[in-house]
Design a protein around this motif. Structure first.
Motif, short mmCIF file in Angstrom:
data_model
loop_
_atom_site.label_atom_id
_atom_site.label_comp_id
_atom_site.label_asym_id
_atom_site.label_seq_id
_atom_site.Cartn_x
_atom_site.Cartn_y
_atom_site.Cartn_z
N ARG A 6 0.84 -1.13 -0.04
CA ARG A 6 0.07 -0.03 -0.05
C ARG A 6 0.89 1.39 0.02
NH1 ARG A 6 -5.33 1.57 1.21
NH2 ARG A 6 -5.47 3.54 2.16
N LYS A 7 2.11 1.31 0.73
CA LYS A 7 2.63 2.42 0.66
C LYS A 7 3.55 2.72 -0.49
CE LYS A 7 3.97 2.29 5.65
NZ LYS A 7 5.34 2.19 6.89
N LEU A 8 3.78 1.57 -1.23
CA LEU A 8 4.37 1.58 -2.53
C LEU A 8 3.41 2.37 -3.60
CD1 LEU A 8 6.70 1.12 -4.55
CD2 LEU A 8 5.83 -1.28 -4.94
N ILE A 9 2.25 1.70 -3.58
CA ILE A 9 1.36 2.15 -4.54
C ILE A 9 1.00 3.73 -4.23
CG2 ILE A 9 -1.14 2.12 -5.10
CD1 ILE A 9 -0.84 -0.92 -4.78
N PHE A 10 0.94 3.96 -2.91
CA PHE A 10 0.89 5.42 -2.63
C PHE A 10 1.74 6.32 -2.89
CE2 PHE A 10 1.09 8.98 0.66
CZ PHE A 10 -0.25 9.63 0.55
N GLY A 11 3.01 5.81 -2.63
CA GLY A 11 4.35 6.67 -3.31
C GLY A 11 4.23 6.83 -4.68
N VAL A 12 3.92 5.99 -5.57
CA VAL A 12 3.72 6.04 -6.95
C VAL A 12 2.54 6.99 -7.41
CG1 VAL A 12 3.13 4.67 -9.16
CG2 VAL A 12 4.69 3.67 -7.45
N THR A 13 1.55 6.92 -6.61
CA THR A 13 0.51 7.73 -6.84
C THR A 13 0.83 9.27 -6.76
OG1 THR A 13 -0.90 5.99 -6.33
CG2 THR A 13 -1.98 8.17 -6.21
N VAL A 14 1.29 9.49 -5.71
CA VAL A 14 1.95 10.87 -5.19
C VAL A 14 2.85 11.22 -6.38
CG1 VAL A 14 3.11 12.36 -3.65
CG2 VAL A 14 1.42 10.73 -2.83
N LEU A 15 4.04 10.58 -6.74
CA LEU A 15 4.83 11.06 -7.52
C LEU A 15 4.12 11.31 -9.02
CD1 LEU A 15 7.94 8.70 -6.61
CD2 LEU A 15 7.48 11.25 -6.21
N TYR A 16 3.27 10.26 -9.29
CA TYR A 16 2.51 10.52 -10.57
C TYR A 16 1.57 12.04 -10.77
CZ TYR A 16 0.57 9.21 -15.13
OH TYR A 16 0.06 9.24 -16.41
N THR A 17 0.98 12.15 -9.58
CA THR A 17 0.05 13.25 -9.55
C THR A 17 1.08 14.49 -9.59
OG1 THR A 17 -1.18 12.08 -7.96
CG2 THR A 17 -1.44 14.56 -8.02
N ILE A 18 2.07 14.54 -8.76
CA ILE A 18 3.08 15.87 -9.12
C ILE A 18 3.61 15.77 -10.42
CG2 ILE A 18 5.39 16.61 -8.52
CD1 ILE A 18 5.08 15.22 -5.83
N LEU A 19 4.04 14.75 -11.08
CA LEU A 19 4.24 14.82 -12.53
C LEU A 19 3.06 15.40 -13.39
CD1 LEU A 19 6.32 14.18 -14.62
CD2 LEU A 19 5.32 12.05 -14.90
N ILE A 20 1.91 14.88 -13.13
CA ILE A 20 0.98 15.55 -13.91
C ILE A 20 0.60 16.99 -13.88
CG2 ILE A 20 -1.70 15.48 -14.15
CD1 ILE A 20 -0.29 13.20 -15.62
N VAL A 21 0.73 17.59 -12.49
CA VAL A 21 0.43 19.00 -11.88
C VAL A 21 1.48 19.74 -12.75
CG1 VAL A 21 0.81 20.56 -10.17
CG2 VAL A 21 -0.82 18.35 -9.98
N TYR A 22 2.84 19.00 -12.86
CA TYR A 22 4.01 19.87 -13.25
C TYR A 22 3.59 20.10 -14.84
CZ TYR A 22 8.38 20.72 -15.85
OH TYR A 22 9.26 21.15 -16.66
N PHE A 23 3.11 19.04 -15.58
CA PHE A 23 2.87 19.02 -17.10
C PHE A 23 1.64 20.19 -17.16
CE2 PHE A 23 5.57 15.54 -17.65
CZ PHE A 23 5.95 15.77 -18.95
N MET A 24 0.74 20.07 -16.22
CA MET A 24 -0.26 20.97 -16.47
C MET A 24 -0.20 22.43 -16.21
SD MET A 24 -3.53 18.88 -14.73
CE MET A 24 -4.62 20.27 -15.27
N PHE A 25 0.90 22.76 -15.19
CA PHE A 25 1.30 24.12 -15.04
C PHE A 25 2.58 24.70 -15.48
CE2 PHE A 25 -2.14 22.73 -12.13
CZ PHE A 25 -2.98 23.82 -11.73
N PHE A 26 3.31 23.86 -15.57
CA PHE A 26 4.74 24.53 -16.03
C PHE A 26 5.46 23.81 -17.07
CE2 PHE A 26 4.04 24.13 -11.18
CZ PHE A 26 4.15 25.38 -11.03
N ALA A 27 5.04 22.97 -17.68
CA ALA A 27 5.64 22.29 -19.08
C ALA A 27 5.25 23.11 -20.22
CB ALA A 27 5.19 20.98 -19.18
N PHE A 28 5.82 22.78 -21.27
CA PHE A 28 5.59 23.43 -22.73
C PHE A 28 5.63 24.91 -22.45
CE2 PHE A 28 2.78 19.83 -22.13
CZ PHE A 28 3.32 18.84 -23.19
N SER A 29 6.60 25.53 -21.55
CA SER A 29 6.88 26.68 -21.58
C SER A 29 5.62 27.75 -21.03
CB SER A 29 7.44 27.59 -22.86
OG SER A 29 8.69 26.89 -23.23
#
Length: 308
Positions: A6-29
């Motif tokens: 569960r901790k592993l899945i939770f960690g993956v979920t948090v990291l993936y969410t951060i990645l998506i938020v980055y692309f939504m707000f900061f990627a593509f200049s």
């Protein structure tokens, strides 16, 4: 589920969410954007417009972004139910509220726009993931479950792709059949086109008008007009100066008083030219022909829904 898993899945979920938020707000200049106003797109041009298989052979950046808007959110449909026991309805409502919040923040921070079309794509991806999870979780072993989820994702993505294309085709407008403008009003207000569809040569090439032909009617200049009454359409017109006449003349086309085409013999070549233009809304179109200029096969294709 074991605590370590569960901790592993939770960690993956948090990291993936951060990645998506980055692309939504900061990627593509996005941070370099000079936007000075909020953008809310509440009426998307399409429902689930994704690149076609042929377009994927030579994909553009926008093709990849469009596909990514759906595919990138598929993992959430798998990870969230692995962490929490949640019904389909609660998952959809929770995910929809979350993505609406993120889209709103994008617009308010001027780091993007609120696009309802993107919301549809994001939600569709999450639903595909959730459905794949429900199918794969029934397998007896972990590897069978993973394979089942992967196959389910691929099949559901293709099905959703097809459904989206069908909806787009049903609700989007497309050009209707060609309509020839064979009864334009001349400068005297008379509806007339007495010119016969006789062939003529331009630059040594024989031209045979198929629908209509207009000229200055042996005058120095003649103006023709047509009322579209606010239609949305593609306009087509061919023009040129025949070889058998002196190479002098000009053509001018205006829509609602705005000139969209103006060519004289000084700039024209000894060949026929095709002019086409799209108008989201137009009322009155006028064509002015001077000297030996001819215009032929004048017409339009109105933008219509499938049911019209």
């Amino acid at each position: 589920m074991m605590s370590k898993q569960r901790k592993l899945i939770f960690g993956v979920t948090v990291l993936y969410t951060i990645l998506i938020v980055y692309f939504m707000f900061f990627a593509f200049s996005r941070g370099d954007s000079e936007a000075d106003e909020y953008t809310f797109i509440l009426l998307p041009d399409n429902f689930l417009k994704l690149p076609s298989p042929s377009e994927l052979l030579h994909p553009t950046l926008m093709d990849m972004v469009s596909l990514g808007n759906m595919a990138a959110f598929i993992p959430f449909g798998i990870l969230i139910p692995l962490l929490y026991r949640v019904s389909f309805a609660r998952f959809v409502i929770g995910f929809l509220l979350s993505i609406l919040l993120l889209e709103t923040i994008q617009a308010l921070t001027l780091l993007g726009s609120f696009d309802l079309g993107d919301v549809f794509k994001n939600l569709s991806g999450a639903v595909i993931g959730f459905a794949a999870y429900r199918i794969g979780i029934r397998a007896k072993t972990v590897w069978r479950s993973v394979i089942s989820m992967g196959v389910s994702v691929a099949l559901l993505l293709v099905v959703t792709w097809g459904i989206g294309a069908g909806i787009d085709k049903a609700v989007a407008k497309s050009p209707g059949p060609f309509v020839a403008l064979s009864e334009l009003k001349n400068s005297s207000g008379m509806t007339s086109n007495k010119n016969e569809l006789l062939p003529f040569k331009i630059g040594g090439q024989e031209i045979t008008p198929q629908f209509n032909v207009y000229d200055s009617n042996s005058k120095k200049s003649e103006t023709y007009s047509y009322k579209f009454d606010g239609k949305e359409f593609y306009f087509y017109l061919k023009y040129g100066i025949p070889d058998q006449n002196d190479f002098q003349g000009s053509i001018s086309v205006s829509v609602d008083g705005r000139e969209i085409l103006s060519y004289s013999s000084k700039y024209q070549k000894h060949q026929s030219e095709l002019f086409e233009a799209y108008f989201e809304q137009a009322d009155v179109l006028t064509i002015t022909l001077d000297g030996n200029e001819k215009a032929w096969d004048v017409g339009y294709r109105e933008m219509k829904h499938l049911w019209e």
